[in-house]
Write an enzyme that holds these catalytic residues in place. Sequence first.
Site, PDB file in Angstrom:
ATOM      1  N   TYR A 254       0.833  -1.207   0.000  1.00 13.31           N
ATOM      2  CA  TYR A 254       0.000   0.000   0.000  1.00 13.31           C
ATOM      3  C   TYR A 254       0.867   1.256   0.000  1.00 13.31           C
ATOM      4  O   TYR A 254       0.690   2.143  -0.848  1.00 13.31           O
ATOM      5  CB  TYR A 254      -0.912  -0.011   1.222  1.00 13.31           C
ATOM      6  CG  TYR A 254      -1.894   1.142   1.276  1.00 13.31           C
ATOM      7  CD1 TYR A 254      -2.910   1.254   0.334  1.00 13.31           C
ATOM      8  CD2 TYR A 254      -1.809   2.107   2.263  1.00 13.31           C
ATOM      9  CE1 TYR A 254      -3.813   2.315   0.385  1.00 13.31           C
ATOM     10  CE2 TYR A 254      -2.704   3.164   2.326  1.00 13.31           C
ATOM     11  CZ  TYR A 254      -3.695   3.262   1.378  1.00 13.31           C
ATOM     12  OH  TYR A 254      -4.586   4.311   1.423  1.00 13.31           O
ATOM     13  N   SER A 298     -13.324   2.642  13.497  1.00 16.15           N
ATOM     14  CA  SER A 298     -14.404   1.678  13.284  1.00 16.15           C
ATOM     15  C   SER A 298     -14.282   0.504  14.247  1.00 16.15           C
ATOM     16  O   SER A 298     -15.293  -0.015  14.746  1.00 16.15           O
ATOM     17  CB  SER A 298     -14.412   1.189  11.836  1.00 16.15           C
ATOM     18  OG  SER A 298     -13.155   0.653  11.478  1.00 16.15           O
ATOM     19  N   PRO A 315       2.271   0.431  22.055  1.00 18.62           N
ATOM     20  CA  PRO A 315       2.190   0.823  23.462  1.00 18.62           C
ATOM     21  C   PRO A 315       1.001   1.727  23.786  1.00 18.62           C
ATOM     22  O   PRO A 315       0.803   2.095  24.945  1.00 18.62           O
ATOM     23  CB  PRO A 315       3.502   1.571  23.674  1.00 18.62           C
ATOM     24  CG  PRO A 315       3.767   2.209  22.351  1.00 18.62           C
ATOM     25  CD  PRO A 315       3.280   1.237  21.314  1.00 18.62           C
ATOM     26  N   GLY A 316       0.232   2.128  22.783  1.00 17.77           N
ATOM     27  CA  GLY A 316      -0.917   2.997  23.008  1.00 17.77           C
ATOM     28  C   GLY A 316      -0.591   4.465  22.940  1.00 17.77           C
ATOM     29  O   GLY A 316      -1.480   5.319  22.969  1.00 17.77           O
TER      30      GLY A 316
END
EC number: 4.1.1.35
Length: 424
Positions: A254, A298, A315-316
């Site tokens: 991509y 989503s 890790p967020g």
Amino acid sequence: MTNTVVSKFQVHETSLNSQVSTIDRKAQTTKLLKSYAIANYKLPFHGYQLHPRIPLVSSSLTCYPKTLKIFKFEFCLLTMASSASNGEHKSTKPPPTPSPLRNSKFFQSNMRILVTGGAGFIGSHLVDKLMENEKNEVIVADNYFTGSKDNLRKWIGHPRFELIRHDVTEALLVEVDQIYHLACPASPIFYKYNPVKTIKTNVIGTLNMLGLAKRVGARILLTSTSEVYGDPLVHPQPESYWGNVNPIGVRSCYDEGKRVAETLMFDYHRQHGIEIRIARIFNTYGPRMNIDDGRVVSNFIAQALRDEPLTVQSPGTQTRSFCYVSDMVDGLIRLMEGENTGPINIGNPGEFTMIELAETVKELINPSIEIKMVENTPDDPRQRKPDITNAKKLLGWEPKIKLRDGLPLMEADFRLRLGVAKKV
């Protein structure tokens, strides 16, 4: 901006008998060429070339033992200077002539617009906006790999609308004035499913659309992506940043596919005069997103409505910027109708960590669910934020809808499709 300077000079017969008794042909020729390069063109000279990237196109030399006669030299000096600023890329040819209908004296025909990938998430919202103009006729070409006819159901049967099941890797023969080329799976789940097909869509599909634009004299807009910046080392990302992309990773089909598509767009622009527009779109959300398409907004909303834990990839702390779909469509249309080729970033500069996004979805949709950390996917960018200076300056565009205002609109659409009533 690209400038091509073609300079030719001719050096006529020169006698060097009085200067030397024994002539080293190559040394004398090199010396003479060097003097001309420095004196007349202010260019460094390397051997038989004026510059490592500027070849000696042709020369005709006749050398004699004691007399060097240089009858004619023709040099084609090609100097390419590329500017990093956007909207200044110049074509070497005029654009192809559009349909004679565009110049009709007595009857102004409708604008015929092709939208590839028009049954998808962003494409269908773009179609809605284009169809609001009674002077537009819209043709959608889609193979329904990720798109759906249901997204276009209100336009099916409309006299100004046409829907074609078509894969852009095959040639398409239609007569149009503008092409919005959106066709390509944008979700990791879908573009990793068949990476070779993803590359073919980006490369062969873009070639086919550019060939169509060349044949009919249409202006073409490519929706590229922020993924061309890879895992950026510059933050926020301006259009002049070349990116930090893994060319052999699982996401490369991509990322690199879109980079090649941009290259093809500019090559057709410079070589054939095609009118091009390139939008680098950042994370977009809103109604009609595939519920299980793997993208973070989503995913979170679907999980919240199903009372499932919100799965945050570790890790967020990685960041994203989220643009509501109506703002995105407005930016694309402004770019198409404007005079700047791009590439131009279209996205919302509001930046959120994944933890912050999860907390916001939890607060707005389902406060009782938990947040769960899961393993990250390879090559996941650590940060993403668009520099939209050019969009503001050149298009007069900036996003209007904030994340906290857009999420409830998307929630309502997901509730309707999933059949989940809102809790009282």
